[in-house]
Enzyme design. Sequence first.
Site, PDB file in Angstrom:
ATOM      1  N   GLU A   1      12.688   3.038   1.010  1.00 49.38           N
ATOM      2  CA  GLU A   1      11.862   3.487   2.142  1.00 49.38           C
ATOM      3  C   GLU A   1      12.516   3.284   3.511  1.00 49.38           C
ATOM      4  O   GLU A   1      12.359   4.119   4.394  1.00 49.38           O
ATOM      5  CB  GLU A   1      10.499   2.766   2.124  1.00 49.38           C
ATOM      6  CG  GLU A   1       9.733   2.917   0.830  1.00 49.38           C
ATOM      7  CD  GLU A   1       9.368   4.365   0.507  1.00 49.38           C
ATOM      8  OE1 GLU A   1       9.244   5.181   1.423  1.00 49.38           O
ATOM      9  OE2 GLU A   1       9.233   4.671  -0.684  1.00 49.38           O
TER      10      GLU A   1
ATOM     11  N   PHE B   1       0.838  -1.200   0.000  1.00 50.24           N
ATOM     12  CA  PHE B   1       0.000   0.000   0.000  1.00 50.24           C
ATOM     13  C   PHE B   1       0.878   1.258   0.000  1.00 50.24           C
ATOM     14  O   PHE B   1       1.758   1.416   0.847  1.00 50.24           O
ATOM     15  CB  PHE B   1      -0.908   0.009   1.234  1.00 50.24           C
ATOM     16  CG  PHE B   1      -1.747   1.255   1.354  1.00 50.24           C
ATOM     17  CD1 PHE B   1      -2.723   1.554   0.420  1.00 50.24           C
ATOM     18  CD2 PHE B   1      -1.555   2.148   2.409  1.00 50.24           C
ATOM     19  CE1 PHE B   1      -3.493   2.709   0.518  1.00 50.24           C
ATOM     20  CE2 PHE B   1      -2.324   3.303   2.522  1.00 50.24           C
ATOM     21  CZ  PHE B   1      -3.297   3.578   1.568  1.00 50.24           C
ATOM     22  N   GLY B   2       0.625   2.152  -0.948  1.00 46.56           N
ATOM     23  CA  GLY B   2       1.342   3.426  -1.023  1.00 46.56           C
ATOM     24  C   GLY B   2       0.385   4.576  -0.772  1.00 46.56           C
ATOM     25  O   GLY B   2      -0.754   4.574  -1.265  1.00 46.56           O
ATOM     26  N   TYR B   3       0.861   5.559  -0.028  1.00 44.89           N
ATOM     27  CA  TYR B   3       0.011   6.721   0.295  1.00 44.89           C
ATOM     28  C   TYR B   3       0.779   8.031   0.126  1.00 44.89           C
ATOM     29  O   TYR B   3       0.253   9.102   0.411  1.00 44.89           O
ATOM     30  CB  TYR B   3      -0.514   6.607   1.743  1.00 44.89           C
ATOM     31  CG  TYR B   3       0.626   6.507   2.746  1.00 44.89           C
ATOM     32  CD1 TYR B   3       1.223   5.286   3.022  1.00 44.89           C
ATOM     33  CD2 TYR B   3       1.142   7.649   3.352  1.00 44.89           C
ATOM     34  CE1 TYR B   3       2.299   5.197   3.894  1.00 44.89           C
ATOM     35  CE2 TYR B   3       2.208   7.568   4.234  1.00 44.89           C
ATOM     36  CZ  TYR B   3       2.781   6.347   4.496  1.00 44.89           C
ATOM     37  OH  TYR B   3       3.851   6.264   5.353  1.00 44.89           O
ATOM     38  N   GLY B   4       2.056   7.931  -0.303  1.00 48.69           N
ATOM     39  CA  GLY B   4       2.896   9.116  -0.525  1.00 48.69           C
ATOM     40  C   GLY B   4       3.391   9.078  -1.962  1.00 48.69           C
ATOM     41  O   GLY B   4       2.603   8.927  -2.901  1.00 48.69           O
ATOM     42  N   SER B   5       4.704   9.153  -2.137  1.00 50.27           N
ATOM     43  CA  SER B   5       5.234   9.169  -3.508  1.00 50.27           C
ATOM     44  C   SER B   5       4.942   7.862  -4.245  1.00 50.27           C
ATOM     45  O   SER B   5       4.920   7.850  -5.481  1.00 50.27           O
ATOM     46  CB  SER B   5       6.739   9.426  -3.489  1.00 50.27           C
ATOM     47  OG  SER B   5       7.386   8.409  -2.768  1.00 50.27           O
TER      48      SER B   5
END
Length: 208
Positions: free
Chosen positions: A95, A16-20
């Site tokens: 990350e 799950f990605g929520y930034g870049s």
Amino acid sequence: MKPQDILKEKSSLWVFGYGSLVWKPGFAHRGRKIGYIKGYKRRFWHGDDFYRGDKENPGRVVTLVEDQEACTWGVAYEVTDSQVEECLQYLNMREVVLGGYIIETVEFIPKEKGQCPLLALVYIATSDNPIYLGPASDLQIAAQIAICSGNTGHNIEYLVRLAEFMRLHCPEVEDEHLFSIEAAALNILPVCGEIKPPDQKSPLPGTV
Ligand code: SIN
């Protein structure tokens, strides 16, 4: 389930990605779904002294902060077979090593009706991290973003691309923190002058 258990010999994995990661995954994937996770709010509270800032002027990037009332929208990517190992190695450098994030697991709920929730890895930066910056007013955060840049670009780009993603893919979601920082940053940007291109001396390992 602990992150180390989810990683064991998996032939399929969701991240799950929520930034870049929403606009720049950087790893091969089989598919992606727009959706959200519950119990976390997205905040520009993490520092970034590599990608969007430097040691002198760390940029501000997003992390997730626990909040039972909140949910955070983003993208879940599915990686399968040989993509799993490649993706985990790539994200560990991007990350964990360079970004200061740790791995957690979350339940991801796809936006599309009728699709089942799924378990996904997520990268989170916590307050015990040395480059964690913590809360500040929207204006202070915007002012910091307006003057920072790092190896992958200006901090403004990070902010605007995330806001663009939300407007395009989740138009019904009111992300007040994100949009008010974006508005404040764009408002003060002319005062800060021209945005300089990023210093390309030390690109992200594993990318060209
Ligand atoms: C990150 O993945 O945290 C940073 C990448 C970027 O800002 O370009």
